[in-house]
Design a protein around this motif. Structure first.
Motif, PDB file in Angstrom:
ATOM      1  N   GLU A  68       8.595   1.409  10.947  1.00  0.00           N
ATOM      2  CA  GLU A  68       8.051   0.304  10.462  1.00  0.00           C
ATOM      3  C   GLU A  68       6.388   1.430  10.068  1.00  0.00           C
ATOM      4  OE1 GLU A  68       7.163  -2.774  11.913  1.00  0.00           O
ATOM      5  OE2 GLU A  68       8.828  -2.812  12.025  1.00  0.00           O
ATOM      6  N   LEU A  69       6.477   2.369  10.796  1.00  0.00           N
ATOM      7  CA  LEU A  69       5.359   3.502   9.694  1.00  0.00           C
ATOM      8  C   LEU A  69       5.360   3.780   8.189  1.00  0.00           C
ATOM      9  CD1 LEU A  69       4.059   5.413  12.640  1.00  0.00           C
ATOM     10  CD2 LEU A  69       2.837   3.480  11.923  1.00  0.00           C
ATOM     11  N   ASN A  70       6.604   3.764   7.794  1.00  0.00           N
ATOM     12  CA  ASN A  70       6.909   3.668   6.449  1.00  0.00           C
ATOM     13  C   ASN A  70       7.252   2.633   5.321  1.00  0.00           C
ATOM     14  OD1 ASN A  70       7.342   6.873   6.720  1.00  0.00           O
ATOM     15  ND2 ASN A  70       9.437   6.720   7.564  1.00  0.00           N
ATOM     16  N   ALA A  71       7.660   1.403   6.535  1.00  0.00           N
ATOM     17  CA  ALA A  71       7.322   0.438   6.046  1.00  0.00           C
ATOM     18  C   ALA A  71       6.053   0.055   4.431  1.00  0.00           C
ATOM     19  CB  ALA A  71       7.561  -0.884   6.577  1.00  0.00           C
ATOM     20  N   PRO A  72       4.838  -0.191   5.428  1.00  0.00           N
ATOM     21  CA  PRO A  72       3.772   0.563   4.445  1.00  0.00           C
ATOM     22  C   PRO A  72       3.949   0.901   3.555  1.00  0.00           C
ATOM     23  CG  PRO A  72       3.244   0.139   6.715  1.00  0.00           C
ATOM     24  CD  PRO A  72       4.440   0.260   6.509  1.00  0.00           C
ATOM     25  N   GLU A  74       6.199   2.456   1.862  1.00  0.00           N
ATOM     26  CA  GLU A  74       6.425   1.752   0.908  1.00  0.00           C
ATOM     27  C   GLU A  74       6.637   0.648  -0.424  1.00  0.00           C
ATOM     28  OE1 GLU A  74       9.720   3.079  -0.162  1.00  0.00           O
ATOM     29  OE2 GLU A  74       9.163   5.184   1.401  1.00  0.00           O
ATOM     30  N   ASP A  75       5.718  -0.026   0.855  1.00  0.00           N
ATOM     31  CA  ASP A  75       4.581  -1.244   0.318  1.00  0.00           C
ATOM     32  C   ASP A  75       4.295  -0.946  -1.117  1.00  0.00           C
ATOM     33  OD1 ASP A  75       7.080  -3.112   1.524  1.00  0.00           O
ATOM     34  OD2 ASP A  75       4.636  -3.603   2.493  1.00  0.00           O
ATOM     35  N   TYR A  76       2.837  -0.095  -0.604  1.00  0.00           N
ATOM     36  CA  TYR A  76       2.574   0.492  -1.279  1.00  0.00           C
ATOM     37  C   TYR A  76       2.225   1.635  -1.955  1.00  0.00           C
ATOM     38  CZ  TYR A  76      -1.535  -0.098   2.430  1.00  0.00           C
ATOM     39  OH  TYR A  76      -2.483  -0.851   2.880  1.00  0.00           O
ATOM     40  N   LYS A  77       3.918   2.343  -2.193  1.00  0.00           N
ATOM     41  CA  LYS A  77       4.641   2.897  -2.897  1.00  0.00           C
ATOM     42  C   LYS A  77       5.117   2.173  -4.222  1.00  0.00           C
ATOM     43  CE  LYS A  77       6.573   6.862  -0.438  1.00  0.00           C
ATOM     44  NZ  LYS A  77       7.766   7.449   0.069  1.00  0.00           N
ATOM     45  N   LEU A  78       5.564   0.873  -4.024  1.00  0.00           N
ATOM     46  CA  LEU A  78       5.963  -0.044  -4.464  1.00  0.00           C
ATOM     47  C   LEU A  78       4.864  -1.057  -5.538  1.00  0.00           C
ATOM     48  CD1 LEU A  78       8.091  -2.307  -5.732  1.00  0.00           C
ATOM     49  CD2 LEU A  78       7.995  -3.497  -4.378  1.00  0.00           C
ATOM     50  N   LEU A  79       3.533  -1.258  -5.047  1.00  0.00           N
ATOM     51  CA  LEU A  79       2.555  -1.651  -5.705  1.00  0.00           C
ATOM     52  C   LEU A  79       2.186  -0.708  -6.511  1.00  0.00           C
ATOM     53  CD1 LEU A  79       0.890  -3.338  -2.337  1.00  0.00           C
ATOM     54  CD2 LEU A  79       1.242  -4.093  -4.550  1.00  0.00           C
ATOM     55  N   GLU A  80       2.218   0.426  -6.184  1.00  0.00           N
ATOM     56  CA  GLU A  80       1.896   2.486  -7.254  1.00  0.00           C
ATOM     57  C   GLU A  80       2.746   2.025  -8.397  1.00  0.00           C
ATOM     58  OE1 GLU A  80       0.499   7.092  -7.225  1.00  0.00           O
ATOM     59  OE2 GLU A  80       1.571   6.017  -5.551  1.00  0.00           O
ATOM     60  N   GLU A  81       3.788   2.442  -8.249  1.00  0.00           N
ATOM     61  CA  GLU A  81       4.648   2.080  -9.538  1.00  0.00           C
ATOM     62  C   GLU A  81       4.643   0.696 -10.379  1.00  0.00           C
ATOM     63  OE1 GLU A  81       6.986   4.322 -10.396  1.00  0.00           O
ATOM     64  OE2 GLU A  81       5.896   5.142  -8.846  1.00  0.00           O
ATOM     65  N   MET A  82       4.164  -0.818  -9.907  1.00  0.00           N
ATOM     66  CA  MET A  82       3.883  -2.038 -10.329  1.00  0.00           C
ATOM     67  C   MET A  82       3.155  -2.080 -11.105  1.00  0.00           C
ATOM     68  SD  MET A  82       5.240  -4.570  -7.413  1.00  0.00           S
ATOM     69  CE  MET A  82       4.872  -5.989  -8.542  1.00  0.00           C
ATOM     70  N   ASN A  83       1.647  -1.124 -10.365  1.00  0.00           N
ATOM     71  CA  ASN A  83       0.106  -0.868 -10.844  1.00  0.00           C
ATOM     72  C   ASN A  83       0.737   0.066 -12.190  1.00  0.00           C
ATOM     73  OD1 ASN A  83      -1.230  -2.502  -9.589  1.00  0.00           O
ATOM     74  ND2 ASN A  83      -1.916  -1.108  -7.993  1.00  0.00           N
ATOM     75  N   LYS A  84       1.277   1.292 -12.224  1.00  0.00           N
ATOM     76  CA  LYS A  84       1.140   1.870 -13.227  1.00  0.00           C
ATOM     77  C   LYS A  84       2.032   1.431 -14.105  1.00  0.00           C
ATOM     78  CE  LYS A  84       1.919   6.286 -10.450  1.00  0.00           C
ATOM     79  NZ  LYS A  84       3.162   7.461  -9.637  1.00  0.00           N
ATOM     80  N   ALA A  85       3.293   0.358 -14.251  1.00  0.00           N
ATOM     81  CA  ALA A  85       4.119   0.063 -15.080  1.00  0.00           C
ATOM     82  C   ALA A  85       3.236  -1.220 -15.686  1.00  0.00           C
ATOM     83  CB  ALA A  85       4.907  -1.166 -14.337  1.00  0.00           C
ATOM     84  N   THR A  86       2.105  -1.725 -14.930  1.00  0.00           N
ATOM     85  CA  THR A  86       1.279  -2.678 -15.609  1.00  0.00           C
ATOM     86  C   THR A  86       0.148  -2.100 -16.488  1.00  0.00           C
ATOM     87  OG1 THR A  86       1.243  -3.921 -13.610  1.00  0.00           O
ATOM     88  CG2 THR A  86      -0.461  -4.349 -15.061  1.00  0.00           C
TER      89      THR A  86
END
Length: 163
Positions: A68-72, A74-86
């Protein structure tokens, strides 16, 4: 005089704790903690199956809370990768736009250099059109003149044969 009521209040609290059945522990007597989540060293033997189940429950609870603590995260890591790609995509688009701007400016400069030559071409085209029109008039005039000459020659030849 003021100390006496404080002392009597403390004594009253101690008496309430001693006689409150909610605060009594079956093994140790009166206690201030009613928590059931702490392990207390028990003087008697306990059920090993219950201990295994409790340990398993705590491990599963730990795994659940960890996930439960790791899920957010992972979401933040995904957002960070999406931001880097953008960011990379916008950087590429910016480079393309800058290249287009340079190319457009170069083409504008070349067009301005060619503008006088294009005006000359337009002037020559107008002149050619006028010459073509004059050539058609000259051709029509020469055909008319040729027809007149043929007519005159035919008259002479008919007059000579008649005469």
């Amino acid at each position: 005089m003021e100390e006496q009521p404080t002392t009597s209040a403390s004594a009253a609290q101690a008496r309430d704790q001693e006689h409150n059945p909610m605060l009594d522990s079956p093994m140790r007597g009166p206690t201030l903690s009613t928590s059931t989540s702490s392990f207390e060293a028990l003087a008697h033997a306990h059920d090993p199956n219950l201990s295994k189940l409790a340990t398993k429950m705590f491990q599963k609870t730990e795994e659940y809370i960890t996930q439960e603590l790791n899920a957010p995260l992972e979401d933040y890591k995904l957002l960070e990768e999406m931001n880097k790609a953008t960011i990379a995509k916008y950087k590429d688009m910016r480079q393309i736009a800058e290249n287009l701007n340079v190319s457009t400016n170069e083409l504008c400069g070349k067009f301005q250099q060619l503008a006088p030559l294009m005006q000359q071409i337009d002037d020559i085209s107008d002149t050619v059109d006028k010459l073509e029109a004059a050539a058609y008039k000259l051709d029509a005039y020469s055909i008319a003149l040729e027809n007149r000459v043929k007519c005159v020659l035919q008259r002479k030849s008919t007059q000579q044969t008649v005469g």
